[in-house]
Design a protein around this motif. Sequence first.
Motif, PDB file in Angstrom:
ATOM      1  N   THR A 159       0.836  -1.202   0.000  1.00 44.21           N
ATOM      2  CA  THR A 159       0.000   0.000   0.000  1.00 44.21           C
ATOM      3  C   THR A 159       0.874   1.257   0.000  1.00 44.21           C
ATOM      4  N   PRO A 160       0.347   2.356  -0.541  1.00 45.75           N
ATOM      5  CA  PRO A 160       1.134   3.588  -0.506  1.00 45.75           C
ATOM      6  C   PRO A 160       1.341   4.054   0.927  1.00 45.75           C
ATOM      7  N   GLY A 219     -12.054  -4.036   6.138  1.00 48.35           N
ATOM      8  CA  GLY A 219     -11.682  -2.780   5.469  1.00 48.35           C
ATOM      9  C   GLY A 219     -10.194  -2.617   5.189  1.00 48.35           C
ATOM     10  N   PRO A 220      -9.324  -2.738   6.223  1.00 50.02           N
ATOM     11  CA  PRO A 220      -7.900  -2.523   5.964  1.00 50.02           C
ATOM     12  C   PRO A 220      -7.317  -3.519   4.948  1.00 50.02           C
ATOM     13  N   THR A 221      -7.767  -4.781   5.004  1.00 51.73           N
ATOM     14  CA  THR A 221      -7.244  -5.773   4.042  1.00 51.73           C
ATOM     15  C   THR A 221      -7.849  -5.530   2.652  1.00 51.73           C
ATOM     16  N   MET A 222      -9.116  -5.111   2.615  1.00 49.02           N
ATOM     17  CA  MET A 222      -9.736  -4.773   1.320  1.00 49.02           C
ATOM     18  C   MET A 222      -8.925  -3.661   0.644  1.00 49.02           C
ATOM     19  N   ASN A 223      -8.534  -2.661   1.431  1.00 50.14           N
ATOM     20  CA  ASN A 223      -7.743  -1.549   0.871  1.00 50.14           C
ATOM     21  C   ASN A 223      -6.392  -2.036   0.366  1.00 50.14           C
ATOM     22  N   ALA A 224      -5.765  -2.943   1.120  1.00 52.01           N
ATOM     23  CA  ALA A 224      -4.458  -3.467   0.696  1.00 52.01           C
ATOM     24  C   ALA A 224      -4.590  -4.200  -0.635  1.00 52.01           C
TER      25      ALA A 224
END
Length: 270
Positions: A159-160, A219-224
């Motif tokens: 992720t950025p 959410g956090p893993t979806m974003n990754a």
Amino acid sequence: MNPNKALWEKGDFTRIAETMRESGEALVQRLGITEGLKVLDLGCGDGTTALPAAKLGAQVLGVDIARNLVEAGNKRAAEQGLTNCTFQEGDASNLQQFGDRAFDLVVSIFGAIFAPKPFEVAKEMVRVTRPGGRIVMGNWIPNDPTLVAQILKISSSYTPPPPEGFVSPMTWGIESNVIERFAGAGVAAEKISFARDTFTFNFPGPPSALVDEFRKYYGPTMNAFEAAEKNGRDAELQKELEELFNTQNKSPSKDATSIPATFLRVTVAL
Ligand SMILES: C[S@@+](CC[C@H](N)C(=O)[O-])C[C@H]1O[C@@H](n2cnc3c(N)ncnc32)[C@H](O)[C@@H]1O
């Protein structure tokens, strides 16, 4: 939209919370809950700790930033016939809806750590707890070799970098930070105690299926995964996470997953 709220309303955290129920219940059993105790559960999700506390007779209010999780919590409480447990929306860094000293016990298990402005969070938790009351936090530990810190470590390499000024939730897992944040709220270090504790993620399927749950609903893993997909690296991320979950799985059955994760339990006696 507040990005902190958007992150947790994304997906469906109830799917992950399902894997945490046994540990949530076991933790609450160790909190010395008594009949009528006024409990605030901050960042309560759908009630993994709030419902067991209410079952022990406490008057529980769950507060969470995510509207969908507040709805899910109220639904679970109603289904279980718990009239002493309600959920409402709120932000751990601003609890202005509550008066000073309103609660006997403020609990926040992997919840308030996610709010930005950690010094405000500490101040608010202290303000709403009565003298003689307690605050109990469950905080993930940065660079710990167990599951949650390792998910974060792997995900962050896909992720950025976070925006300037972002304070990682994992910083709540460092004792000196906890002491500094509560000192900012006027609490002496002697009133704070620390213990290593364990939460176990139990899932009725193989580790790869639990990775899929995180990919689809957390959410956090979806974003990754979204960031990894943009760079064509999603298969690589899936593989790294599957290796992690497989290595950490303690279930004797190949078709089930049981992964313990270490966290820092913080108790503040006011
Ligand atoms: C990892 S989940 C843990 C939920 C629950 N405590 C449990 O153990 O299942 C993190 C929770 O913190 C909530 N949260 C994140 N930021 C928050 C904030 N600023 N104020 C209140 N809740 C917040 C999320 O919506 C989510 O329900």
